[in-house]
Design a protein around this motif. Structure first.
Motif, mmCIF file in Angstrom:
data_model
loop_
_atom_site.group_PDB
_atom_site.id
_atom_site.type_symbol
_atom_site.label_atom_id
_atom_site.label_comp_id
_atom_site.label_asym_id
_atom_site.label_seq_id
_atom_site.Cartn_x
_atom_site.Cartn_y
_atom_site.Cartn_z
ATOM 1 N N THR A 136 -17.978 -35.042 8.376
ATOM 2 C CA THR A 136 -18.254 -35.187 9.802
ATOM 3 C C THR A 136 -17.298 -34.296 10.582
ATOM 4 O O THR A 136 -16.373 -33.706 10.018
ATOM 5 C CB THR A 136 -18.053 -36.637 10.257
ATOM 6 N N ARG A 148 -15.501 -36.894 -2.434
ATOM 7 C CA ARG A 148 -16.717 -37.209 -1.681
ATOM 8 C C ARG A 148 -17.993 -37.127 -2.516
ATOM 9 O O ARG A 148 -19.051 -37.569 -2.073
ATOM 10 C CB ARG A 148 -16.818 -36.298 -0.447
ATOM 11 N N ASP A 171 -13.864 -35.577 10.090
ATOM 12 C CA ASP A 171 -13.348 -35.245 8.764
ATOM 13 C C ASP A 171 -12.796 -33.823 8.737
ATOM 14 O O ASP A 171 -11.739 -33.553 8.149
ATOM 15 C CB ASP A 171 -14.450 -35.359 7.708
ATOM 16 N N ARG A 229 -20.960 -37.779 0.136
ATOM 17 C CA ARG A 229 -20.656 -38.136 1.520
ATOM 18 C C ARG A 229 -20.291 -36.847 2.256
ATOM 19 O O ARG A 229 -19.243 -36.248 2.017
ATOM 20 C CB ARG A 229 -19.498 -39.132 1.582
ATOM 21 N N GLU A 257 -25.554 -31.606 -4.857
ATOM 22 C CA GLU A 257 -26.434 -32.731 -5.176
ATOM 23 C C GLU A 257 -27.646 -32.297 -5.992
ATOM 24 O O GLU A 257 -28.186 -33.065 -6.779
ATOM 25 C CB GLU A 257 -26.908 -33.414 -3.890
#
Length: 283
Positions: A6, A92, A9, A3, A67
Protein backbone atom coordinates in the motif's frame (compact mmCIF):
# COMPACT_ATOMS: atom_id res chain seq x y z
CA UNK A 1 -1.92 -14.86 -2.40
CA UNK A 2 0.68 -12.14 -1.91
CA UNK A 3 -0.12 -9.11 0.21
CA UNK A 4 0.47 -6.18 -2.11
CA UNK A 5 2.13 -2.98 -0.96
CA UNK A 6 0.00 0.00 0.00
CA UNK A 7 0.98 3.65 -0.09
CA UNK A 8 1.71 3.49 3.64
CA UNK A 9 3.83 0.36 3.22
CA UNK A 10 5.96 2.05 0.59
CA UNK A 11 6.60 5.10 2.72
CA UNK A 12 7.48 2.87 5.67
CA UNK A 13 9.89 0.82 3.56
CA UNK A 14 11.65 3.80 2.04
CA UNK A 15 12.04 5.41 5.45
CA UNK A 16 13.36 2.20 6.99
CA UNK A 17 15.85 1.71 4.16
CA UNK A 18 16.91 5.35 4.17
CA UNK A 19 15.87 5.67 0.54
CA UNK A 20 14.87 8.89 -1.16
CA UNK A 21 13.49 8.31 -4.68
CA UNK A 22 15.97 9.71 -7.19
CA UNK A 23 15.48 11.27 -10.63
CA UNK A 24 18.84 9.77 -11.62
CA UNK A 25 17.32 6.30 -11.73
CA UNK A 26 13.78 7.46 -12.57
CA UNK A 27 12.34 6.12 -9.33
CA UNK A 28 8.58 6.59 -9.09
CA UNK A 29 7.03 3.78 -7.07
CA UNK A 30 3.54 2.46 -7.84
CA UNK A 31 1.41 2.79 -4.70
CA UNK A 32 -1.95 1.63 -6.04
CA UNK A 33 -2.73 -2.10 -5.69
CA UNK A 34 -5.48 -1.98 -8.34
CA UNK A 35 -3.01 -0.66 -10.92
CA UNK A 36 -0.55 -3.41 -10.03
CA UNK A 37 -3.23 -6.09 -10.41
CA UNK A 38 -4.29 -4.57 -13.73
CA UNK A 39 -0.74 -4.64 -15.11
CA UNK A 40 -0.17 -8.22 -13.99
CA UNK A 41 -3.47 -9.34 -15.54
CA UNK A 42 -2.90 -7.46 -18.81
CA UNK A 43 0.53 -9.08 -19.17
CA UNK A 44 -1.20 -12.41 -19.83
CA UNK A 45 1.36 -14.55 -18.05
CA UNK A 46 1.29 -18.34 -17.97
CA UNK A 47 2.32 -20.63 -15.14
CA UNK A 48 5.48 -21.61 -17.03
CA UNK A 49 6.62 -18.06 -17.80
CA UNK A 50 9.99 -16.73 -16.66
CA UNK A 51 9.40 -13.01 -16.22
CA UNK A 52 12.13 -10.42 -16.38
CA UNK A 53 11.07 -7.39 -14.37
CA UNK A 54 13.25 -4.34 -14.86
CA UNK A 55 13.37 -1.81 -12.04
CA UNK A 56 11.28 -3.66 -9.43
CA UNK A 57 11.92 -0.96 -6.84
CA UNK A 58 10.29 -1.89 -3.57
CA UNK A 59 8.40 -4.82 -5.07
CA UNK A 60 4.91 -3.47 -5.80
CA UNK A 61 4.64 -5.21 -9.17
CA UNK A 62 6.95 -8.09 -8.22
CA UNK A 63 4.44 -9.35 -5.65
CA UNK A 64 1.68 -9.55 -8.26
CA UNK A 65 3.85 -11.18 -10.92
CA UNK A 66 5.19 -13.86 -8.61
CA UNK A 67 1.68 -15.18 -8.00
CA UNK A 68 1.42 -16.45 -11.58
CA UNK A 69 4.86 -16.84 -13.15
CA UNK A 70 7.11 -19.82 -12.57
CA UNK A 71 9.97 -17.43 -11.89
CA UNK A 72 10.51 -13.68 -11.64
CA UNK A 73 13.99 -12.35 -12.36
CA UNK A 74 14.10 -8.82 -11.00
CA UNK A 75 16.82 -6.62 -12.51
CA UNK A 76 17.57 -3.70 -10.18
CA UNK A 77 20.33 -1.10 -10.47
CA UNK A 78 19.92 0.38 -6.96
CA UNK A 79 21.97 -1.76 -4.52
CA UNK A 80 19.78 -0.87 -1.51
CA UNK A 81 16.60 -1.88 -3.31
CA UNK A 82 18.20 -5.04 -4.73
CA UNK A 83 19.22 -6.08 -1.22
CA UNK A 84 15.84 -5.34 0.36
CA UNK A 85 13.55 -6.91 -2.26
CA UNK A 86 13.96 -10.61 -1.29
CA UNK A 87 13.07 -9.84 2.34
CA UNK A 88 9.98 -7.88 1.34
CA UNK A 89 8.77 -10.68 -0.95
CA UNK A 90 9.46 -13.36 1.66
CA UNK A 91 7.38 -11.48 4.23
CA UNK A 92 4.47 -10.70 1.94
CA UNK A 93 4.44 -13.79 -0.30
CA UNK A 94 5.85 -16.58 1.89
CA UNK A 95 4.59 -19.38 -0.37
CA UNK A 96 5.93 -17.86 -3.59
CA UNK A 97 9.12 -16.08 -2.53
CA UNK A 98 11.28 -18.98 -3.74
CA UNK A 99 10.35 -18.04 -7.31
CA UNK A 100 12.23 -14.72 -7.06
CA UNK A 101 15.77 -14.08 -8.25
CA UNK A 102 17.27 -10.59 -7.94
CA UNK A 103 20.04 -9.47 -10.31
CA UNK A 104 21.79 -6.21 -9.45
CA UNK A 105 22.85 -4.60 -12.72
CA UNK A 106 21.98 -1.95 -15.31
CA UNK A 107 19.23 -3.32 -17.56
CA UNK A 108 20.28 -1.05 -20.45
CA UNK A 109 23.56 -3.00 -20.62
CA UNK A 110 22.17 -6.42 -19.79
CA UNK A 111 23.88 -9.44 -21.35
CA UNK A 112 22.47 -12.92 -21.84
CA UNK A 113 24.74 -14.52 -19.25
CA UNK A 114 23.73 -11.97 -16.58
CA UNK A 115 20.52 -13.93 -15.95
CA UNK A 116 20.28 -17.42 -14.48
CA UNK A 117 17.67 -18.47 -17.02
CA UNK A 118 16.39 -17.11 -20.37
CA UNK A 119 13.25 -14.99 -19.81
CA UNK A 120 10.04 -15.55 -21.76
CA UNK A 121 8.28 -12.30 -20.83
CA UNK A 122 9.26 -8.72 -20.00
CA UNK A 123 7.00 -6.88 -17.56
CA UNK A 124 8.20 -3.63 -16.07
CA UNK A 125 7.55 -0.11 -14.88
CA UNK A 126 10.39 1.50 -16.80
CA UNK A 127 12.16 4.75 -15.98
CA UNK A 128 11.28 7.27 -18.65
CA UNK A 129 14.86 8.15 -19.60
CA UNK A 130 15.93 4.57 -20.42
CA UNK A 131 12.70 2.94 -21.55
CA UNK A 132 13.46 2.62 -25.28
CA UNK A 133 17.04 1.30 -24.95
CA UNK A 134 15.99 -1.16 -22.23
CA UNK A 135 13.13 -2.58 -24.32
CA UNK A 136 15.17 -2.84 -27.54
CA UNK A 137 18.24 -4.23 -25.79
CA UNK A 138 16.11 -6.84 -24.02
CA UNK A 139 14.49 -7.96 -27.27
CA UNK A 140 17.85 -8.24 -29.01
CA UNK A 141 19.66 -9.91 -26.10
CA UNK A 142 16.95 -12.45 -25.28
CA UNK A 143 15.37 -14.11 -28.34
CA UNK A 144 13.37 -16.19 -25.85
CA UNK A 145 11.24 -13.14 -24.94
CA UNK A 146 7.89 -14.03 -26.49
CA UNK A 147 5.78 -11.24 -25.04
CA UNK A 148 5.79 -8.27 -22.73
CA UNK A 149 4.00 -5.40 -21.10
CA UNK A 150 5.83 -2.23 -20.13
CA UNK A 151 4.63 0.92 -18.43
CA UNK A 152 6.40 3.95 -19.87
CA UNK A 153 5.85 7.68 -20.30
CA UNK A 154 2.79 8.28 -22.51
CA UNK A 155 4.87 9.91 -25.26
CA UNK A 156 7.23 6.93 -25.30
CA UNK A 157 4.27 4.54 -25.49
CA UNK A 158 2.92 6.52 -28.44
CA UNK A 159 6.28 6.41 -30.24
CA UNK A 160 6.81 2.69 -29.72
CA UNK A 161 3.41 1.89 -31.22
CA UNK A 162 3.18 4.60 -33.91
CA UNK A 163 2.34 3.81 -37.52
CA UNK A 164 4.11 5.14 -40.64
CA UNK A 165 3.02 8.61 -41.64
CA UNK A 166 2.30 9.95 -38.16
CA UNK A 167 4.32 12.81 -36.68
CA UNK A 168 5.51 10.67 -33.76
CA UNK A 169 6.58 7.75 -35.96
CA UNK A 170 10.35 7.40 -35.72
CA UNK A 171 13.31 5.12 -35.20
CA UNK A 172 11.90 3.52 -32.01
CA UNK A 173 8.67 2.70 -33.86
CA UNK A 174 10.49 0.96 -36.71
CA UNK A 175 12.93 -0.92 -34.47
CA UNK A 176 10.09 -2.11 -32.24
CA UNK A 177 8.33 -3.39 -35.36
CA UNK A 178 11.44 -5.39 -36.31
CA UNK A 179 11.05 -7.48 -33.17
CA UNK A 180 7.38 -7.33 -32.26
CA UNK A 181 3.78 -6.51 -32.95
CA UNK A 182 3.15 -3.79 -30.36
CA UNK A 183 -0.02 -2.03 -29.26
CA UNK A 184 -1.21 0.46 -26.69
CA UNK A 185 -2.79 -1.39 -23.75
CA UNK A 186 -4.14 1.48 -21.69
CA UNK A 187 -3.20 4.62 -19.78
CA UNK A 188 -2.00 5.12 -16.22
CA UNK A 189 -2.62 8.20 -14.09
CA UNK A 190 0.31 10.01 -12.43
CA UNK A 191 -1.60 9.72 -9.14
CA UNK A 192 -0.80 6.02 -8.72
CA UNK A 193 2.89 6.84 -8.23
CA UNK A 194 4.97 8.20 -5.38
CA UNK A 195 6.49 10.65 -5.92
CA UNK A 196 3.82 11.83 -8.36
CA UNK A 197 5.48 12.44 -11.77
CA UNK A 198 4.51 15.41 -13.91
CA UNK A 199 3.70 13.16 -16.88
CA UNK A 200 1.09 10.51 -17.64
CA UNK A 201 2.07 6.92 -18.38
CA UNK A 202 0.96 4.39 -20.95
CA UNK A 203 1.03 0.62 -21.21
CA UNK A 204 2.60 -1.05 -24.25
CA UNK A 205 1.90 -4.73 -24.87
CA UNK A 206 3.85 -6.68 -27.44
CA UNK A 207 4.24 -10.12 -28.96
CA UNK A 208 7.38 -11.19 -30.75
CA UNK A 209 7.19 -11.73 -34.48
CA UNK A 210 9.42 -13.97 -36.56
CA UNK A 211 12.81 -12.35 -37.14
CA UNK A 212 13.12 -10.92 -40.67
CA UNK A 213 15.68 -12.52 -42.97
CA UNK A 214 17.80 -9.41 -43.27
CA UNK A 215 20.90 -7.75 -41.85
CA UNK A 216 19.58 -6.08 -38.68
CA UNK A 217 22.64 -3.85 -38.30
CA UNK A 218 22.27 -2.56 -41.84
CA UNK A 219 18.51 -2.08 -41.48
CA UNK A 220 18.89 -0.15 -38.23
CA UNK A 221 21.65 1.98 -39.77
CA UNK A 222 19.26 2.94 -42.55
CA UNK A 223 16.56 3.73 -39.99
CA UNK A 224 18.90 5.94 -37.97
CA UNK A 225 20.04 7.76 -41.09
CA UNK A 226 16.49 8.34 -42.33
CA UNK A 227 15.27 9.76 -39.05
CA UNK A 228 18.47 11.61 -38.27
CA UNK A 229 17.34 14.05 -40.96
CA UNK A 230 13.66 13.26 -41.09
CA UNK A 231 12.68 16.50 -42.81
CA UNK A 232 14.85 15.74 -45.81
CA UNK A 233 13.97 13.54 -48.74
CA UNK A 234 15.40 10.05 -48.39
CA UNK A 235 17.97 10.49 -51.15
CA UNK A 236 19.54 13.25 -49.02
CA UNK A 237 18.97 11.66 -45.62
CA UNK A 238 20.52 8.37 -46.74
CA UNK A 239 23.51 10.00 -48.45
CA UNK A 240 25.95 9.12 -45.67
CA UNK A 241 24.58 5.61 -45.26
CA UNK A 242 24.69 4.86 -48.98
CA UNK A 243 27.93 6.75 -49.78
CA UNK A 244 26.46 9.47 -51.96
CA UNK A 245 23.16 10.89 -53.17
CA UNK A 246 23.56 8.98 -56.43
CA UNK A 247 24.20 5.74 -54.56
CA UNK A 248 21.16 6.37 -52.34
CA UNK A 249 18.98 6.93 -55.41
CA UNK A 250 20.25 3.72 -57.02
CA UNK A 251 19.57 1.72 -53.84
CA UNK A 252 16.08 3.19 -53.56
CA UNK A 253 15.41 2.39 -57.22
CA UNK A 254 16.42 -1.23 -56.60
CA UNK A 255 14.14 -1.32 -53.55
CA UNK A 256 11.20 0.16 -55.46
CA UNK A 257 11.06 3.28 -53.27
CA UNK A 258 10.72 6.82 -54.60
CA UNK A 259 13.79 8.95 -53.71
CA UNK A 260 11.57 11.89 -52.83
CA UNK A 261 9.84 10.08 -49.98
CA UNK A 262 10.76 10.77 -46.35
CA UNK A 263 11.71 8.28 -43.68
CA UNK A 264 8.52 8.74 -41.72
CA UNK A 265 6.53 7.24 -44.61
CA UNK A 266 8.43 3.92 -44.71
CA UNK A 267 7.39 0.80 -42.82
CA UNK A 268 9.76 -1.87 -41.53
CA UNK A 269 9.40 -3.94 -44.72
CA UNK A 270 10.58 -1.00 -46.83
CA UNK A 271 13.59 -0.37 -44.62
CA UNK A 272 14.46 -4.05 -45.00
CA UNK A 273 14.13 -3.66 -48.76
CA UNK A 274 16.60 -0.76 -48.64
CA UNK A 275 19.14 -2.80 -46.68
CA UNK A 276 18.75 -5.74 -49.04
CA UNK A 277 19.17 -3.47 -52.05
CA UNK A 278 22.35 -1.97 -50.63
CA UNK A 279 23.83 -5.41 -50.05
CA UNK A 280 22.84 -6.49 -53.55
CA UNK A 281 24.49 -3.39 -55.03
CA UNK A 282 27.80 -4.32 -53.39
CA UNK A 283 27.80 -7.95 -54.49
Amino acid sequence: MARLLTSGDIRTLTKGLGIQPTKKWGQNFVVDANTVRRIAATAGLDADDVVMEVGPGLGSLTLALIETARRVIAVEIDPKLALALPTTVEHRAPEEHGRLTVVETDAARLKADDLPEPPTALVANLPYNVAVPVVLNSLETFPTLRKGLVMVQKEVADRLTASPGSKIYGAPSVKMAWYTKARRAGSVSPNVFWPVPNVASGLVAFERVESPEANRTQVFAAVDAAFGQRRKMLRQALKGWAGSVAAAEEIMKRAGIEPTRRGESLDIAEFIALADAKEAAHE
